[in-house]
Enzyme design. Structure first.
Site, PDB file in Angstrom:
ATOM      1  N   ASP A 173      14.760  70.653  45.972  1.00 53.34           N
ATOM      2  CA  ASP A 173      14.071  71.578  45.425  1.00 53.34           C
ATOM      3  C   ASP A 173      12.584  71.750  45.140  1.00 53.34           C
ATOM      4  O   ASP A 173      11.973  72.781  44.464  1.00 53.34           O
ATOM      5  CB  ASP A 173      14.886  71.997  43.990  1.00 53.34           C
ATOM      6  CG  ASP A 173      14.345  70.846  42.941  1.00 53.34           C
ATOM      7  OD1 ASP A 173      14.226  69.756  43.385  1.00 53.34           O
ATOM      8  OD2 ASP A 173      13.934  71.179  41.859  1.00 53.34           O
TER       9      ASP A 173
ATOM     10  N   ASP B  55      16.893  65.697  40.804  1.00 50.89           N
ATOM     11  CA  ASP B  55      16.793  66.647  39.750  1.00 50.89           C
ATOM     12  C   ASP B  55      16.357  68.112  40.329  1.00 50.89           C
ATOM     13  O   ASP B  55      15.831  68.007  41.326  1.00 50.89           O
ATOM     14  CB  ASP B  55      15.514  66.187  38.864  1.00 50.89           C
ATOM     15  CG  ASP B  55      15.816  65.123  38.026  1.00 50.89           C
ATOM     16  OD1 ASP B  55      16.046  64.941  37.012  1.00 50.89           O
ATOM     17  OD2 ASP B  55      15.558  63.638  38.643  1.00 50.89           O
TER      18      ASP B  55
ATOM     19  N   ASP C 165      18.454  65.303  47.041  1.00 53.61           N
ATOM     20  CA  ASP C 165      17.815  65.394  45.869  1.00 53.61           C
ATOM     21  C   ASP C 165      18.585  65.261  44.603  1.00 53.61           C
ATOM     22  O   ASP C 165      19.574  65.676  44.427  1.00 53.61           O
ATOM     23  CB  ASP C 165      16.716  66.304  45.897  1.00 53.61           C
ATOM     24  CG  ASP C 165      15.833  66.258  44.517  1.00 53.61           C
ATOM     25  OD1 ASP C 165      15.435  65.170  44.114  1.00 53.61           O
ATOM     26  OD2 ASP C 165      15.475  67.387  44.118  1.00 53.61           O
TER      27      ASP C 165
HETATM   28 MG    MG Z   1      14.066  67.645  42.646  1.00 54.86          MG
END
Ligand code: MG
Length: 274
Positions: free
Chosen positions: A217, A39, A37
């Site tokens: 995240d 961000d 991923d």
């Molecule tokens: Mg993310």
């Protein structure tokens, strides 16, 4: 969006960095396929998406890693946007949560028949949220993101209501959420998890000699963690970047993007040593 409930728990998420030796032992002689991923995983979460700049040292690590094993970036961002931010040619990029995939000799788009609804919903959202200070409507090819990070605390709920109101008028779209974000996307059973499994097949990486790793995240990454867990014990590994610990279908953890960069560096060194 997998069929099976996940063993979500805050317990037993060893650090893939602190316990790297155990992690490497688990990998064994399999080659990893690394899914990342962007961000909050490779860069810290910032107020405006355009300010999430990839550190040059992390870019160098990813480039090195991509010379040692397959690497794909799977992001909620628009495809061109995430590719530009990562800035490495010849990587595989999956934008719009995997609806829009591009790599060397690879192009897959899911949900092109929803573009008209997305256009109309975008116009409706711009109308509804006009005048709400800080509300940012970001059109991606296959999704509309509504960022609330800069919206006053007491107005955030009304933004959510507006999004739900618009979504109700477009049954072919559905709302998903994340950190300070609402998102409208095609209401099809497709997500980061489906995208990762599809990539493994397409790239010929679905066999036992490859171990897929996914670093993420946020809530949309849980789809990928669940998809990998559902392949069976030890057949796919989720690593959730989080602090403090939260319920997750990932088996391993890292504290923050700095640790994620350090982990990728360790992994590259370990792979290079063979
Ligand atoms: Mg993310």
């Amino acid at each position: 969006m997998t069929d099976q409930p996940s063993p979500a728990s805050t317990e037993g998420k060893p650090s893939a960095l602190v316990r790297f030796d155990a992690f490497a032992a688990m990998l064994g002689d399999r080659r990893p396929a690394v899914f990342l991923d962007y961000d909050g995983t490779l860069t810290p979460i910032v107020e405006r998406p355009d300010l999430a700049i990839l550190d040059d040292s992390v870019r160098a690590v990813i480039r090195r890693l991509a010379g040692l094993c397959p690497v794909a970036v799977v992001s909620g961002r628009d495809l061109d946007d995430v590719a530009r931010h990562v800035g490495i040619d010849d990587l595989i990029y999956a934008g719009s949560h995997g609806f829009d995939i591009r790599g060397p000799d690879l192009r897959t788009q899911i949900g092109e028949e929803y573009l008209g609804d997305l256009d109309e919903a975008e116009a409706a959202l711009l109308g509804r949220l006009h005048g709400v200070e800080g509300a940012l409507v970001e059109r991606k090819r296959f999704a509309i993101a509504i960022h609330t990070r800069r919206v006053a605390r007491d107005r955030k709920a009304s933004v959510g209501d507006a999004v739900q109101g618009v979504a109700a008028a477009f049954p072919k779209l559905r709302v998903t959420g994340g950190k300070e974000i609402h998102e409208l996307r095609p209401n099809v059973p497709w997500d980061k998890g489906k995208a990762v499994l599809s990539l493994l097949d397409t790239l010929g990486l679905a066999g036992p000699e490859t171990l897929p790793l996914y670093l993420g995240d946020d809530e949309t990454d849980e789809d990928a963690f669940r998809a990998l867990a559902a392949r069976g014990e030890g057949q796919g590994v989720g690593i959730r970047v989080m602090d403090p610990p939260a319920p997750s279908a990932a088996a391993w953890s890292l504290k923050d993007p700095a640790e994620a960069g350090a982990f990728l560096d360790r992994l590259a060194v370990w792979l290079a040593e063979g």
